[in-house]
Write a protein that holds these residues in place. Structure first.
Motif, PDB file in Angstrom:
ATOM      1  N   GLY A  55      24.408  -0.533  -6.328  1.00  0.00           N
ATOM      2  CA  GLY A  55      24.000   0.822  -5.994  1.00  0.00           C
ATOM      3  C   GLY A  55      23.117   1.489  -7.027  1.00  0.00           C
ATOM      4  N   GLU A  56      23.088   0.965  -8.264  1.00  0.00           N
ATOM      5  CA  GLU A  56      22.191   1.508  -9.286  1.00  0.00           C
ATOM      6  C   GLU A  56      20.749   1.135  -8.957  1.00  0.00           C
ATOM      7  OE1 GLU A  56      24.669   1.605 -13.469  1.00  0.00           O
ATOM      8  OE2 GLU A  56      23.343  -0.078 -13.076  1.00  0.00           O
ATOM      9  N   ALA A  57      19.819   1.915  -9.489  1.00  0.00           N
ATOM     10  CA  ALA A  57      18.401   1.650  -9.255  1.00  0.00           C
ATOM     11  C   ALA A  57      18.001   0.297  -9.841  1.00  0.00           C
ATOM     12  CB  ALA A  57      17.555   2.747  -9.865  1.00  0.00           C
ATOM     13  N   LEU A  58      17.468  -0.564  -8.995  1.00  0.00           N
ATOM     14  CA  LEU A  58      16.965  -1.866  -9.427  1.00  0.00           C
ATOM     15  C   LEU A  58      15.454  -1.773  -9.661  1.00  0.00           C
ATOM     16  CD1 LEU A  58      17.857  -4.780  -9.953  1.00  0.00           C
ATOM     17  CD2 LEU A  58      17.344  -5.279  -7.558  1.00  0.00           C
ATOM     18  N   PHE A  59      14.753  -1.177  -8.694  1.00  0.00           N
ATOM     19  CA  PHE A  59      13.323  -0.930  -8.838  1.00  0.00           C
ATOM     20  C   PHE A  59      12.910   0.232  -7.944  1.00  0.00           C
ATOM     21  CE2 PHE A  59      13.695  -4.321  -5.651  1.00  0.00           C
ATOM     22  CZ  PHE A  59      12.944  -3.829  -4.596  1.00  0.00           C
ATOM     23  N   THR A  60      11.762   0.811  -8.267  1.00  0.00           N
ATOM     24  CA  THR A  60      11.172   1.872  -7.457  1.00  0.00           C
ATOM     25  C   THR A  60       9.850   1.356  -6.930  1.00  0.00           C
ATOM     26  OG1 THR A  60      12.207   3.553  -8.835  1.00  0.00           O
ATOM     27  CG2 THR A  60      10.377   4.264  -7.443  1.00  0.00           C
ATOM     28  N   LEU A  61       9.686   1.416  -5.624  1.00  0.00           N
ATOM     29  CA  LEU A  61       8.472   0.920  -4.981  1.00  0.00           C
ATOM     30  C   LEU A  61       7.644   2.096  -4.496  1.00  0.00           C
ATOM     31  CD1 LEU A  61       7.052  -1.698  -3.973  1.00  0.00           C
ATOM     32  CD2 LEU A  61       8.153  -1.276  -1.790  1.00  0.00           C
ATOM     33  N   HIS A  62       6.371   2.057  -4.792  1.00  0.00           N
ATOM     34  CA  HIS A  62       5.438   3.080  -4.309  1.00  0.00           C
ATOM     35  C   HIS A  62       4.544   2.427  -3.267  1.00  0.00           C
ATOM     36  CE1 HIS A  62       6.572   5.874  -7.487  1.00  0.00           C
ATOM     37  NE2 HIS A  62       6.622   4.810  -8.278  1.00  0.00           N
ATOM     38  N   ALA A  63       4.613   2.911  -2.046  1.00  0.00           N
ATOM     39  CA  ALA A  63       3.827   2.357  -0.944  1.00  0.00           C
ATOM     40  C   ALA A  63       3.414   3.503  -0.033  1.00  0.00           C
ATOM     41  CB  ALA A  63       4.647   1.335  -0.167  1.00  0.00           C
ATOM     42  N   ASN A  64       2.368   3.283   0.755  1.00  0.00           N
ATOM     43  CA  ASN A  64       1.940   4.315   1.685  1.00  0.00           C
ATOM     44  C   ASN A  64       1.858   3.801   3.122  1.00  0.00           C
ATOM     45  OD1 ASN A  64      -0.404   2.813   1.452  1.00  0.00           O
ATOM     46  ND2 ASN A  64      -1.391   4.274   0.096  1.00  0.00           N
ATOM     47  N   ASP A  65       2.588   2.724   3.380  1.00  0.00           N
ATOM     48  CA  ASP A  65       2.692   2.156   4.718  1.00  0.00           C
ATOM     49  C   ASP A  65       4.128   1.687   4.893  1.00  0.00           C
ATOM     50  OD1 ASP A  65       2.749  -0.431   6.447  1.00  0.00           O
ATOM     51  OD2 ASP A  65       0.858   0.528   7.022  1.00  0.00           O
ATOM     52  N   ARG A  66       4.826   2.201   5.894  1.00  0.00           N
ATOM     53  CA  ARG A  66       6.255   1.898   6.062  1.00  0.00           C
ATOM     54  C   ARG A  66       6.525   0.423   6.327  1.00  0.00           C
ATOM     55  NH1 ARG A  66       9.124   6.948   9.166  1.00  0.00           N
ATOM     56  NH2 ARG A  66       8.573   8.458   7.568  1.00  0.00           N
ATOM     57  N   VAL A  67       5.719  -0.197   7.147  1.00  0.00           N
ATOM     58  CA  VAL A  67       5.933  -1.619   7.460  1.00  0.00           C
ATOM     59  C   VAL A  67       5.728  -2.458   6.210  1.00  0.00           C
ATOM     60  CG1 VAL A  67       5.105  -3.581   8.814  1.00  0.00           C
ATOM     61  CG2 VAL A  67       5.334  -1.326   9.896  1.00  0.00           C
ATOM     62  N   LYS A  68       4.636  -2.221   5.489  1.00  0.00           N
ATOM     63  CA  LYS A  68       4.377  -2.957   4.254  1.00  0.00           C
ATOM     64  C   LYS A  68       5.468  -2.679   3.223  1.00  0.00           C
ATOM     65  CE  LYS A  68      -0.644  -3.371   4.524  1.00  0.00           C
ATOM     66  NZ  LYS A  68      -1.906  -3.026   3.858  1.00  0.00           N
ATOM     67  N   ARG A  69       5.944  -1.441   3.172  1.00  0.00           N
ATOM     68  CA  ARG A  69       7.020  -1.086   2.240  1.00  0.00           C
ATOM     69  C   ARG A  69       8.275  -1.899   2.513  1.00  0.00           C
ATOM     70  NH1 ARG A  69       9.888   4.161   3.662  1.00  0.00           N
ATOM     71  NH2 ARG A  69      10.661   2.663   5.185  1.00  0.00           N
ATOM     72  N   ASP A  70       8.667  -1.967   3.787  1.00  0.00           N
ATOM     73  CA  ASP A  70       9.887  -2.696   4.144  1.00  0.00           C
ATOM     74  C   ASP A  70       9.771  -4.181   3.819  1.00  0.00           C
ATOM     75  OD1 ASP A  70      10.917  -0.286   4.984  1.00  0.00           O
ATOM     76  OD2 ASP A  70      10.606  -0.680   7.119  1.00  0.00           O
ATOM     77  N   VAL A  71       8.609  -4.760   4.093  1.00  0.00           N
ATOM     78  CA  VAL A  71       8.377  -6.170   3.764  1.00  0.00           C
ATOM     79  C   VAL A  71       8.415  -6.358   2.254  1.00  0.00           C
ATOM     80  CG1 VAL A  71       6.653  -8.025   3.816  1.00  0.00           C
ATOM     81  CG2 VAL A  71       7.086  -6.660   5.873  1.00  0.00           C
TER      82      VAL A  71
END
Length: 98
Positions: A55-71
């Motif tokens: 549950g702790e933060a492993l990484f933070t992802l910055h994306a501007n497309d939901r599909v690409k973010r999920d992948v």
């Protein structure tokens, strides 16, 4: 921010997978002339050798497309290897060249 899937030590992070994932988000070039999206990227919250709790933060992802973010999230999670035993940290440097 993506949470750690379990409590464990970070044993390994596949840097190539992290880099290729960012390229797929648009943060790098596949070929000369490709544009770079400076709004995308990843911040790794834990390093090899760190103990992380579920549950702790492993990484933070910055994306501007939901599909690409999920992948990208799934791919980055697969880039991590965990261990129930303590793992030595990687050195800050390996050798001094004079």
């Amino acid at each position: 921010t993506v949470p750690a899937p379990r409590t464990a030590y970070v044993k390994q992070i596949h840097a190539r997978e992290v880099g290729l994932t960012i390229v797929e988000l648009g943060g790098g070039r596949e070929k000369k002339g490709d544009p770079i999206d400076h709004a995308v990227g990843v911040v790794l919250q834990c390093k090899v050798g760190d103990r992380v709790r579920k549950g702790e933060a492993l990484f933070t992802l910055h994306a501007n497309d939901r599909v690409k973010r999920d992948v990208a999230i799934e791919r980055l999670l697969r880039a991590y290897r965990f261990s129930s035993r303590k793992v030595p940290r990687l050195p800050h440097f390996y050798k001094t060249v004079r």
